[in-house]
Design an enzyme around this catalytic site. Sequence first.
Site, PDB file in Angstrom:
ATOM      1  N   SER A 137       1.063  -0.973  -0.103  1.00  0.00           N
ATOM      2  CA  SER A 137      -0.064   0.197  -0.244  1.00  0.00           C
ATOM      3  C   SER A 137       1.159   1.159  -0.119  1.00  0.00           C
ATOM      4  O   SER A 137       1.763   0.919  -1.401  1.00  0.00           O
ATOM      5  CB  SER A 137      -0.943   0.118   1.284  1.00  0.00           C
ATOM      6  OG  SER A 137      -2.191   0.849   1.028  1.00  0.00           O
TER       7      SER A 137
ATOM      8  N   ASP B 102      -9.759  -3.524  -5.463  1.00  0.00           N
ATOM      9  CA  ASP B 102      -8.988  -2.395  -4.741  1.00  0.00           C
ATOM     10  C   ASP B 102      -9.323  -1.583  -4.874  1.00  0.00           C
ATOM     11  O   ASP B 102      -9.413  -0.149  -6.237  1.00  0.00           O
ATOM     12  CB  ASP B 102      -8.182  -3.013  -4.466  1.00  0.00           C
ATOM     13  CG  ASP B 102      -7.111  -1.918  -3.518  1.00  0.00           C
ATOM     14  OD1 ASP B 102      -7.514  -1.279  -2.534  1.00  0.00           O
ATOM     15  OD2 ASP B 102      -5.438  -2.072  -2.975  1.00  0.00           O
TER      16      ASP B 102
ATOM     17  N   HIS C 130      -8.484  -4.401  -0.860  1.00  0.00           N
ATOM     18  CA  HIS C 130      -7.207  -4.315  -0.954  1.00  0.00           C
ATOM     19  C   HIS C 130      -6.219  -4.576  -0.033  1.00  0.00           C
ATOM     20  O   HIS C 130      -5.059  -5.071   0.215  1.00  0.00           O
ATOM     21  CB  HIS C 130      -7.171  -2.499  -0.262  1.00  0.00           C
ATOM     22  CG  HIS C 130      -6.194  -2.143   0.091  1.00  0.00           C
ATOM     23  ND1 HIS C 130      -4.795  -1.484  -0.944  1.00  0.00           N
ATOM     24  CD2 HIS C 130      -5.917  -1.491   1.732  1.00  0.00           C
ATOM     25  CE1 HIS C 130      -4.749  -0.822  -0.412  1.00  0.00           C
ATOM     26  NE2 HIS C 130      -4.635  -0.989   1.469  1.00  0.00           N
TER      27      HIS C 130
END
Length: 761
Positions: free
Chosen positions: A601, A687, A731
């Site tokens: 991320s 995501d 995600h």
Amino acid sequence: MTSARSQQTSTDTTTPAGGSQPPVTTPPVAEARPVAREHHGHTYSDDFDWLRDKGSDEVIAHLTAENAYTDAVTADQDPLRKAIFAEIKAHTVETDLSVPARKDGWWYFSRTEEGQQYTVQCRVRAADTGDRLADWTPPVIEPGVPVDGEQVILDGNAEAEGQPFFSLGGLAVSRDGNLMAYAVDHAGDERFTLRLRDLRTGQELADEIPDVSYGIVFDATGTRVFYTVPDDSWRPYRILAHTLGTSVEEDRLLFQEDDPGMWSGFGLSADRTELLVSVGNSEVAETLALDLPETVDEPLGELRMLVSRDLGLLHGVDPVTLDGQRHYVIVHNKDFTAEDEENAPTPAPNNMVSLAARETVTDPRFWRTVVAHSDTVKVDGAAVTATHLALGVRRETTPRTLILPLAGLGTGDQADPVEPDFSEELYSCELAGAPFESPFLRLAYSSWVTPSQVLDYDVARGALHLRRQVEVPGYDPDQYLVERWWAPAESTDRRVAIPLTVIRRRETEWDGSNPCVVYGYGSYEMSMDPGLSVARLSLLDRGVVYVVAHVRGGGELGRGWYDDGKKLAKKNSFTDFVDATRFVAQSGWVDPDRIAAMGGSAGGLLMGGVLNLAPELYRACVAQVPFVDALTSILDPDLPLSALEWEEWGNPIEDPEVYRYMQEYTPYENVRAVDYPAVAAVTSLNDTRVLYVEPAKWVQELRRTVTSDQSAPLTAGGAPIVLKTEMDGGHGGASGRYRAWEDRAWDYAFLLTALGAADRR
């Protein structure tokens, strides 16, 4: 402008006549279709932006081809992946349960069963004997053994049946225990459907609300459910109340936040008499409250202000009743005690704790100090029970819990805080539950080598009760060693010391031959805190020295550590990671030619930035859902959550200096024509936090720019660049614990293969 090279490679990979596909050993090459982006007098030509159209068959075909190529290039790693998966499985008690937590007249807990992907939510009746310690001591429940009167309220495996994805966005039970509200996501895009179930019959109610965000609570009557709705950019911005048995169109709007840079949410006070609405970002917040009706006949009132955003505070609020009067415990980052008409409040970046009466809560001049600001201890939050205040603090990089009685709070008779004592140096002790009526505070304890423990702290006697320690079969903590190293920030200021957590097997020799994985994150004031990872054992048991680089941008050393790694100081995160790697490489513990990097991320942004700065330091990199096209995303306020990110990165739309600074570090736009390590970019199609298009574009740019040998396999010293896309995930990747183990095994096998460390020692 489209380069001749990109035109040529695009032509080279055109699908041959007859529809046959190129061999999977040839990496897919996306056609260059330049799109100009102009801001502040600067023009950037993006050749691959067309890949963001995930509704396009052409884009799906490209991602599918990337997966096929990745499968082919990494096929030889399959035995290693299977071995790591088996190791994770062997270290995990698959049939297990959580420690029961009491709410009203029930003990709630979850079970996992061997072979099942998801947890099963259960409950059993609680007793009220009048002995508070006995009544709040959780029952002993055996894994795999049903308890008399046990009721399954939600089976995640049944909910996921026939679905490509399953995730819960919230679960709440009415105070009488009769109704359950829950939110499910079957796509991975974090848009949930709110449903209600009668727990007495197991029947679903007709009420169903689509496209809600995280968080659900009932009011005291059990006839209303509160929920949030996201806008088109996935920002929670509306808070509504739904009355059971009515249509969604009749739901009452309690609050709407129109500022695209502010996030909204809510929660209940500890005594469940107030609904607290929180609005804010990483730099300012606002809190409002709603007194909740106690009877069905009582209508909902109006929100009232507690702490206005006009004060410019970051803060949190916890209602508490002292001597029959309503007060609020406020954790906040400015000191108003010395303020007068001429003096502004003093910054308190590590936060202080104050107490305010309901009548004067809106005016900070009347707040009374409970805990003063400290330069070395950061107060992260608070929780209250009927008798005590618990503070989550961070000292010497790690989270701790401080406890003090409510009696005398904010007066000269206030008691000093106490802290549970533990023997390890690097550990985490965090509040895991503070039921209002309970004589216990529930704590979660963990360290880098100690399996997680659930503890109940008897606030009256200062005694800790171990309720559970996670069982890790075949694991001996004495075989592993954890150390804290400090690396000088050579690139910026040698006076800055970067904390490193170094984990290895105890028998690892100091001979400069060991492989190493360096992990980092460094954004949003998120800290990489101590915790045993069963999957990480598969690295350590193959001789890997595992290093967590606590770089600036995280919160390990307080607010200042975060501020020094955000906005126009963001590059410090990248240089810290590079300096940390160089320090480790020179330590004598690791082989400088056998170092890999990993992050996800915003940590994936870190990976991209680090590879552009010093690709020569790394043999391989795994970038999980990487935020590598940061500037493009932040420039588009219509993309999911982008406007909220301006408080983290700055606003490049309005500020040319921010634009220039981001343009200098955003990974996608700064790939260099030098040798790079092997790269695995891992992403998910659905995501909404980091769009799949970012790593998809980045991989294309890497492949056409870098000079390293991408054709040779990892085992022969090659540096392939691959993209792995989970087509049904969000995600966090695919849903389900076994799928998560497979994902981690894939990542680790890629790194271990590149480091030549596939064999266990």
